[in-house]
Structures are given as structure tokens and as C-alpha cells.
Design an enzyme around this catalytic site. Structure first.
Site, PDB file in Angstrom:
ATOM      1  N   HIS A  23    -129.312 109.173  73.531  1.00 37.78           N
ATOM      2  CA  HIS A  23    -129.445 110.089  72.226  1.00 37.78           C
ATOM      3  C   HIS A  23    -128.535 109.657  71.562  1.00 37.78           C
ATOM      4  O   HIS A  23    -127.269 109.638  72.244  1.00 37.78           O
ATOM      5  CB  HIS A  23    -129.775 111.467  72.702  1.00 37.78           C
ATOM      6  N   ASN A  63    -123.143 109.555  74.026  1.00 36.04           N
ATOM      7  CA  ASN A  63    -122.403 109.753  75.371  1.00 36.04           C
ATOM      8  C   ASN A  63    -123.064 109.116  76.168  1.00 36.04           C
ATOM      9  O   ASN A  63    -124.444 109.087  76.415  1.00 36.04           O
ATOM     10  CB  ASN A  63    -122.182 111.113  75.895  1.00 36.04           C
TER      11      ASN A  63
END
Ligand code: DGP
Length: 122
Positions: free
Chosen positions: A104, A91
Site C-alpha cells: 500500500h 512502508n
């Protein structure tokens, strides 16, 4: 946007917040998500101060980039999902609903991830 050294993942990297480590390499760290969406839910992060994929793609060294890609594959192997399959989710920013401003990749598996995103209504 400047990197916030007080974000949660920066604190995890510094050992200021506990986590369940899955893998650590020269440039990459992987640990279990605090709120797992599937039986396997690991977050893979670069150790460097990168917020988004774009930051990482443009600012990280080839060694960091290679290490990150390989670490994601290694986490899948360690978690035993290479054969059964898994989904990688990354995201970015507001539209991506990124909550923690440190790059991440979510590796989720151990059960069906379900279908892809549906087209937004309206
Ligand atoms: P994202 O929405 O892509 O930014 O996902 C952030 C993820 O980080 C979310 O799945 C929950 C996880 N998370 C947030 N705080 C912590 C924490 O303190 N420890 C761990 N292990 N995971 C966390």
C-alpha cells in the site's frame, strides 16, 4: 514469505470489511485510512496479492504497474492536493514498519507533511 489472504486489505478488497472507497480501477483500489494522519490520507493498493514493493516490481504485470502509478496520480487529483502538494509513503517489511502485509502507498496531504525522517540516533 507467502501472501496471507486473510490480511485486512485482502478482506477489504473482497468486501468483507467496509471502507470508504476513493477510486477503483482495473487493477487498483484506493480507500481512506482508518486513522488519518492528515486531512487527506488515502491508501492505494494493487488488487493483486503483492506484499511489498519488491514483489510488485518483480511479479506484477506492466498493466498492473502502470495502472497503480496512474491511480496514485488520479487520487491526488480527486482529493484536490495536486497543487498544494502531498507525500507518498510506502512502508516495507520490518525495518519499514509495515503493519499490513499487502502493498500500500499512503497518500497524505491537506496540511504540511513535516520534514523528512531524521537520521536515527546511535
Ligand atoms: P502501514 O503501517 O504502512 O502498514 O499502514 C497500515 C495502515 O492501514 C495504517 O495507517 C492504518 C490502516 N488500516 C489498518 N486497518 C485498517 C482498516 O481496517 N481499514 C482502513 N481503512 N485502514 C486500515
Amino acid at each position: 514469505m507467502a501472501y496471507d489472504h486473510q490480511n485486512i486489505f485482502a478482506k477489504i478488497l473482497r468486501g468483507e470489511i467496509p471502507c470508504t472507497k476513493v477510486l477503483e480501477t482495473a487493477h487498483t483500489f484506493a480507500f481512506r485510512d482508518i486513522n488519518p494522519a492528515r486531512p487527506v490520507h488515502v491508501l492505494v493498493i494493487p488488487k493483486g496479492p503483492y506484499i511489498t514493493w519488491t514483489d510488485f516490481a518483480t511479479l506484477a504485470s506492466p498493466a498492473e504497474q502502470t495502472d497503480f502509478v496512474r491511480a496514485i496520480g488520479e487520487v491526488a487529483r480527486l482529493e484536490g492536493v495536486t497543487e498544494t502538494g502531498f507525500r507518498l509513503i510506502n512502508n516495507n517489511g520490518e525495518d519499514g514498519h509495515q503493519e499490513v502485509p499487502h502493498l500500500h502507498v499512503h497518500l497524505v496531504g491537506g496540511a504540511s507533511a513535516g520534514p523528512m525522517l531524521r537520521r536515527a540516533e546511535g
